[in-house]
Design an enzyme around this catalytic site. Sequence first.
Site, short mmCIF file in Angstrom:
data_model
loop_
_atom_site.label_atom_id
_atom_site.label_comp_id
_atom_site.label_asym_id
_atom_site.label_seq_id
_atom_site.Cartn_x
_atom_site.Cartn_y
_atom_site.Cartn_z
N HIS A 72 0.86 -1.19 0.00
CA HIS A 72 0.00 0.00 0.00
C HIS A 72 0.89 1.24 0.00
O HIS A 72 1.74 1.40 0.86
CB HIS A 72 -0.91 0.01 1.24
CG HIS A 72 -2.12 -0.85 1.10
ND1 HIS A 72 -3.27 -0.63 1.82
CD2 HIS A 72 -2.38 -1.91 0.29
CE1 HIS A 72 -4.18 -1.52 1.47
NE2 HIS A 72 -3.67 -2.32 0.55
N LYS A 295 1.36 -0.33 15.02
CA LYS A 295 2.74 -0.39 15.49
C LYS A 295 3.07 -1.63 16.32
O LYS A 295 4.24 -1.98 16.46
CB LYS A 295 3.06 0.86 16.33
CG LYS A 295 3.07 2.12 15.52
CD LYS A 295 4.27 2.19 14.59
CE LYS A 295 4.06 3.17 13.47
NZ LYS A 295 4.15 2.51 12.15
N TYR A 382 4.13 6.36 10.05
CA TYR A 382 3.27 5.22 9.72
C TYR A 382 4.06 4.13 8.99
O TYR A 382 3.94 2.95 9.30
CB TYR A 382 2.08 5.67 8.86
CG TYR A 382 0.97 4.64 8.79
CD1 TYR A 382 1.03 3.58 7.89
CD2 TYR A 382 -0.14 4.71 9.64
CE1 TYR A 382 0.04 2.61 7.84
CE2 TYR A 382 -1.14 3.74 9.59
CZ TYR A 382 -1.04 2.70 8.68
OH TYR A 382 -2.03 1.74 8.64
P1 FAS Z 1 2.26 -12.05 21.66
O1 FAS Z 1 1.31 -11.72 22.78
O2 FAS Z 1 1.75 -12.09 20.26
O3 FAS Z 1 2.91 -13.49 21.91
C1 FAS Z 1 3.29 -13.87 23.21
C2 FAS Z 1 3.28 -15.39 23.24
O4 FAS Z 1 3.76 -15.82 24.53
C3 FAS Z 1 1.86 -15.96 23.10
O5 FAS Z 1 1.83 -16.95 22.09
C4 FAS Z 1 1.54 -16.52 24.48
O6 FAS Z 1 0.74 -17.68 24.42
C5 FAS Z 1 2.92 -16.85 25.01
N1 FAS Z 1 3.01 -16.82 26.47
C6 FAS Z 1 2.43 -15.94 27.33
N2 FAS Z 1 2.76 -16.25 28.61
C7 FAS Z 1 3.56 -17.36 28.53
C8 FAS Z 1 4.21 -18.16 29.51
N3 FAS Z 1 4.09 -17.88 30.81
N4 FAS Z 1 4.96 -19.22 29.09
C9 FAS Z 1 5.09 -19.49 27.75
N5 FAS Z 1 4.48 -18.76 26.78
C10 FAS Z 1 3.73 -17.72 27.18
N6 FAS Z 1 -0.81 -4.92 16.51
C11 FAS Z 1 -0.87 -4.25 15.34
O7 FAS Z 1 0.17 -3.79 14.86
N7 FAS Z 1 -2.07 -4.08 14.70
C12 FAS Z 1 -3.24 -4.60 15.19
O8 FAS Z 1 -4.29 -4.45 14.61
C13 FAS Z 1 -3.22 -5.31 16.40
N8 FAS Z 1 -4.37 -5.87 16.90
C14 FAS Z 1 -4.31 -6.55 18.07
C15 FAS Z 1 -5.47 -7.13 18.63
C16 FAS Z 1 -5.42 -7.83 19.85
C17 FAS Z 1 -6.68 -8.44 20.43
C18 FAS Z 1 -4.19 -7.95 20.54
C19 FAS Z 1 -4.12 -8.67 21.87
C20 FAS Z 1 -3.04 -7.39 19.99
C21 FAS Z 1 -3.09 -6.70 18.76
N9 FAS Z 1 -1.95 -6.13 18.19
C22 FAS Z 1 -1.97 -5.46 17.02
C23 FAS Z 1 -0.69 -6.24 18.83
C24 FAS Z 1 -0.12 -7.59 18.53
O9 FAS Z 1 -0.08 -7.80 17.15
C25 FAS Z 1 1.23 -7.66 19.20
O10 FAS Z 1 1.97 -6.46 19.03
C26 FAS Z 1 2.06 -8.82 18.75
O11 FAS Z 1 1.30 -9.98 18.85
C27 FAS Z 1 3.30 -8.84 19.62
O12 FAS Z 1 3.92 -10.07 19.47
P2 FAS Z 1 4.63 -10.77 20.73
O13 FAS Z 1 5.53 -9.78 21.38
O14 FAS Z 1 5.18 -12.03 20.20
O15 FAS Z 1 3.47 -11.03 21.79
C1 PHB Z 2 -5.81 -4.50 10.66
O1 PHB Z 2 -6.05 -5.38 11.51
O2 PHB Z 2 -5.99 -4.68 9.43
C2 PHB Z 2 -5.31 -3.15 11.13
C3 PHB Z 2 -5.38 -2.84 12.48
C4 PHB Z 2 -4.91 -1.61 12.92
C5 PHB Z 2 -4.40 -0.70 11.98
C6 PHB Z 2 -4.35 -1.02 10.64
C7 PHB Z 2 -4.81 -2.26 10.19
O3 PHB Z 2 -3.97 0.52 12.40
#
Ligand code: FAS
Ligand code: PHB
Length: 387
Positions: A72, A295, A382
């Site tokens: 994009h 982010k 961004y």
């Molecule tokens: P994660 O939380 O993804 O991964 C951590 C891992 O550690 C998990 O698999 C968990 O099961 C494991 N874990 C936890 N405790 C443990 C333990 N005690 N022992 C062993 N394993 C354990 N970011 C965006 O950029 N755009 C978005 O739209 C967006 N939407 C999101 C929506 C939701 C509902 C959530 C919760 C997050 C969202 N995020 C988004 C942020 C998300 O993408 C995170 O930044 C990303 O998953 C970060 O990755 P990790 O640091 O690996 O953490």
């Molecule tokens: C997406 O889940 O597609 C998404 C979420 C947050 C953003 C942009 C895209 O800011």
Amino acid sequence: MRTQVCIIGGGPSGLMLGHLLRRAGVDCVILERRSRDYVLGRIRAGVLEAGTVDMLRSAGIGARMDAEGFPHGGTWVAARNHGFRVDFEALTGRQVMVYGQTEVTADLYAAHDAAGTVIVHQAEGVTIHDAGGTPHVTYATKGETHRIDCDWIAGCDGFHGVSRATIPADVLRTVERVYPFGWLGILSRTRPAAAELIYANHETGFALASMRNEGLSRYYIQAPVDDPLDKWTDDAFWDELRRRLPADVAETIETGPSIEKSIAPLRSFVAEPMRWNRLFLVGDAAHIVPPTGAKGLNLAMSDVAYLSDALIRHYGGEDDGLETYSDRALARVWKATRFSWWFTTLMHRFPEDGAFERRMKEAEIDYLEHSEAARTVMAENYVGLPL
Ligand code: FAS
Ligand code: PHB
């Protein structure tokens, strides 16, 4: 078991760190609390910064992203029934890639499968011991307790993990802002509303039109974080989304049944330092941003870039990377936290917003539309600040 780096958490941070270390000949083990299917079933981020795209390509796992992802060159911002485009390419020379976090995770798993990485799923009771002396980690699977002795521990276990909690309270400093609303998101097998993302500020609240591919749409609307999900029928969601998007877009939206629906809380959170003795914090274990700036996943990847480089150079005899990891990672984390807070504040309706605040936001969006300097500031944040 003994390894050089014990990685706690098998989300994007842990899987990417393990991939980069293994490629460089650094031995590591990944401990993941959940099952592989559970990890692969999470629907989260959708947009990859330019730096993350470069990282995946240079790590040899960018092929499917390049084949199936959507570059994009800009995004749309809308307010008061009018939208304008922020042209990333013209302003920064860079693009972002629309490619779901779920797909990135699947690509990482495929790489680990091919390389035979040791990933322990359903690892229970993961506990960090003696991070200041002879670090080791214990955990249980199928009722048996195991111990891993290691040189370093990477806390990639997300916001609710054990790593951050291991750092003594008199060492750890945290800063947090919890936003007074959540994002109600749906996934639907419908044609996306537009070719690029639309971030909409409306008097009843924020809306975002995104996508995963030409037949899979991802939409979000600002909603009370404690709203019961069953209050939001699909019809109620589509009605509110169309109310908040510009009319010319709302009129042509293809609606359909939601195949995923959830409300996520929004917070800004940063924990410092991101290193304590032989324990490093990575990704959501150290910081959380509201998803407005796309982010979260990308900050996890920049942490991984810094830490993998530091650990690889450590085993090559240079320790400066390990010494500077926390400061380097936090410098970028704080700038991304600022941008995510700025864009969230600008685009959402806050309960305390009065007439003055509403006019300030309208004026700032109007300024963004008509100032190349303002759009350049937004675009460079961004697409992602340099590593
Ligand atoms: P994660 O939380 O993804 O991964 C951590 C891992 O550690 C998990 O698999 C968990 O099961 C494991 N874990 C936890 N405790 C443990 C333990 N005690 N022992 C062993 N394993 C354990 N970011 C965006 O950029 N755009 C978005 O739209 C967006 N939407 C999101 C929506 C939701 C509902 C959530 C919760 C997050 C969202 N995020 C988004 C942020 C998300 O993408 C995170 O930044 C990303 O998953 C970060 O990755 P990790 O640091 O690996 O953490
Ligand atoms: C997406 O889940 O597609 C998404 C979420 C947050 C953003 C942009 C895209 O800011």
